[in-house]
Design an enzyme around this catalytic site. Structure first.
Site, short mmCIF file in Angstrom:
data_model
loop_
_atom_site.label_atom_id
_atom_site.label_comp_id
_atom_site.label_asym_id
_atom_site.label_seq_id
_atom_site.Cartn_x
_atom_site.Cartn_y
_atom_site.Cartn_z
CB SER A 11 28.26 16.56 -3.79
OG SER A 11 27.77 17.74 -3.19
CG ASP A 187 32.76 24.10 -1.15
OD1 ASP A 187 31.97 23.98 -0.19
OD2 ASP A 187 32.76 23.34 -2.12
CG HIS A 190 30.87 20.32 -0.92
ND1 HIS A 190 30.86 21.28 -1.91
CD2 HIS A 190 30.07 19.32 -1.34
CE1 HIS A 190 30.09 20.85 -2.90
NE2 HIS A 190 29.60 19.66 -2.59
#
Lengths: 238, 238
Positions: A11, A187, A190
Site C-alpha cells: 500500500s 497512522d 503509512h
C-alpha cells in the site's frame, strides 16, 4: 523511447501518487526523462507478491526493452504479528527472505540489466497503529510493532547484501529524526508528506549511485531553453 | 495488462505530477486500474507538437495495444501575442486549428479505438503574468491576454465539435468561479492545486462519459478487501 522506473510494493507503493507522494515526486523529477510505472498492491505481503510478480510486470515494457530500475518494497505486511489482528498477512522471517530472493531473481532473470532496489519496511509507531487500526482491533495491542518491523528490515538488508543489490533502509533512516513517529507516519505505518519526501530522496540517491540521474539520462525532445527563439523549428528538423 | 492514459501537452502537462497536480491525481485515482503516461513538453505550441507527436508516442504502447485515452492540451503558448515578449511561441489561430486537427488525426489513425480528449487553454490572469514574467518583459504589457486565450479556446472547441471529439473547456469552466484568477492560477497561467483539482475532475468526467471509470475498468490483481483472511492464497490460485 523513455526508460521506465517501476515501483513494485504494497500500500505504501499503491498510494505513492497521493498528495505529496514519493511516486508522484519521482514522476515529477523525471518528467522529461523517464516513465514511472505504478505496481502497488495494498495489503500484499511477499508470499502474495511472489505469486503475482510475473502478472504485475506483464506488458510493463515493450518487447526487448528493460526498465531502468524497479523498486521492491515489501515487508510491512509480512511483519504483522502472527497472533494479532492482521495475522493473516504475516509471513515468517525466513520465508520473507526467500520470497524477496525469489522476486529479485525473477526480475533479474527477466531484465538482467535492470537496477533492482530493495526497500525495507518503514518503522512502526505503535501508538499510531492503535489510534488508526484497520477494522476491528479490540485487543488493545498493535497488530504491528517496531521491533518486528526492524527484524524484517534487517532481513531485507541481508538479502540485498548477499545479492549485491542496492537497498534503502528506510526503517533506520526515518528513526534518525526526532519525532519520526508523527512527522513521517500518518497512522503509524503509512507515510506523511514528510515521510514520502525522505523516501523520494533515498530513491533518487540510489538511482544516482547506479548512474541514473537527470545528468546522465537524456531529456525526451528539445528542452524549451535550448530552442532558439529566432529559429525554433531548427530544433525540430530531425 | 493495464490500459494507459497518455497526457500530451505543454508545461501544464509537464508539471502535472507536481504537488497537487492533475496528472498525479489521475495516477492515484487509477492506481490499480490504468497507467498514466506523461508526455508534457514545456513551452511547446501546436506547431512544435505536430512535429514531435510521432516521437512522443513512440513506445508508449506495447505493439498492437492502444491507450484507452489521450489528452491533447495545447494552446496556452500558441495564444501568446505575436508582438509581445513570448511572440516566438505564437501560432496564428487558423494554423492552431489545423495543427490540432492534424495531431488528433495522427492519434486516431495510430490508435482508432483510443478516446482523444481535447483541452482548451486555461484562462489568463494578466496581472499574474506581469507579476511572474518569463525572463525579461520590460514592456509592462502581458505576453498573454485572457481575450486571446479565449479565442484559442473557442477554436479548440470548434475542432472538437467538427470531429466529434470530447473537449474540456477549462477556459470557461474556471471563470465560473469567483476569484478564479488567484485560486486557480499560480502565475496567471499555470495551475494552483485548486486549478489542478478542477482539471482532474473534468478529465475523470470525460473518461467516465466514454465508459472509462473505476466502475467499468477491471482492477489489476485481487483487491485486499476481496481476499479471504481464512484462505488468502485462494485469490492467487490462477
Amino acid at each position: 523511447m523513455r526508460p521506465k522506473l517501476v515501483l513494485f510494493g504494497d500500500s505504501i507503493t499503491e498510494e505513492a501518487f497521493g498528495d505529496g507522494g514519493w511516486g508522484a515526486a519521482l514522476a515529477h523529477h523525471f518528467s522529461r526523462t523517464a516513465d514511472v510505472v505504478l505496481r502497488g498492491y495494498s495489503g500484499y505481503n511477499t508470499r502474495w507478491a511472489l505469486r503475482v510478480v510475473e502478472r504485475a510486470m506483464d506488458g510493463v515494457c515493450v518487447e526487448g526493452k528493460s526498465p531502468m530500475a524497479v523498486t521492491v518494497f515489501f515487508g510491512a505486511n509480512d511483519a504483522s504479528l502472527a497472533d494479532r489482528s492482521s495475522g493473516f498477512q504475516h509471513v515468517p522471517l525466513p520465508e520473507y527472505q526467500n520470497n524477496l530472493r525469489a522476486i529479485c531473481s525473477f526480475l533479474k532473470h527477466l531484465w538482467p540489466s535492470t537496477v533492482v532496489i530493495l526497500i525495507t519496511p518503514p518503522p512502526i509507531d505503535e501508538d499510531g497503529r492503535l489510534r488508526y487500526p484497520f477494522g476491528d482491533n479490540p485487543s488493545g495491542l498493535p497488530e504491528r510493532t517496531n521491533v518486528s518491523a526492524g527484524a524484517y528490515a534487517k532481513a531485507c538488508i541481508a538479502v540485498a547484501n548477499e545479492s549485491g543489490i542496492p537497498v534503502i533502509d528506510i526503517w533506520s533512516k526515518m528513526q534518525q529524526f526526532p519525532n519520526w513517529e508523527k512527522i513521517f507516519l500518518r497512522d503509524g505505518l503509512h507515510l506523511t508528506a514528510g515521510g514520502n519526501r525522505v523516501l523520494f530522496e533515498e530513491v533518487v540517491e540510489r538511482l544516482r549511485n547506479a548512474g541514473l540521474s537527470l545528468e546522465t539520462l537524456p531529456a525526451d525532445l528539445p528542452l524549451f531553453y535550448d530552442i532558439d527563439p529566432n529559429d525554433p523549428l531548427k530544433s525540430f528538423s530531425n
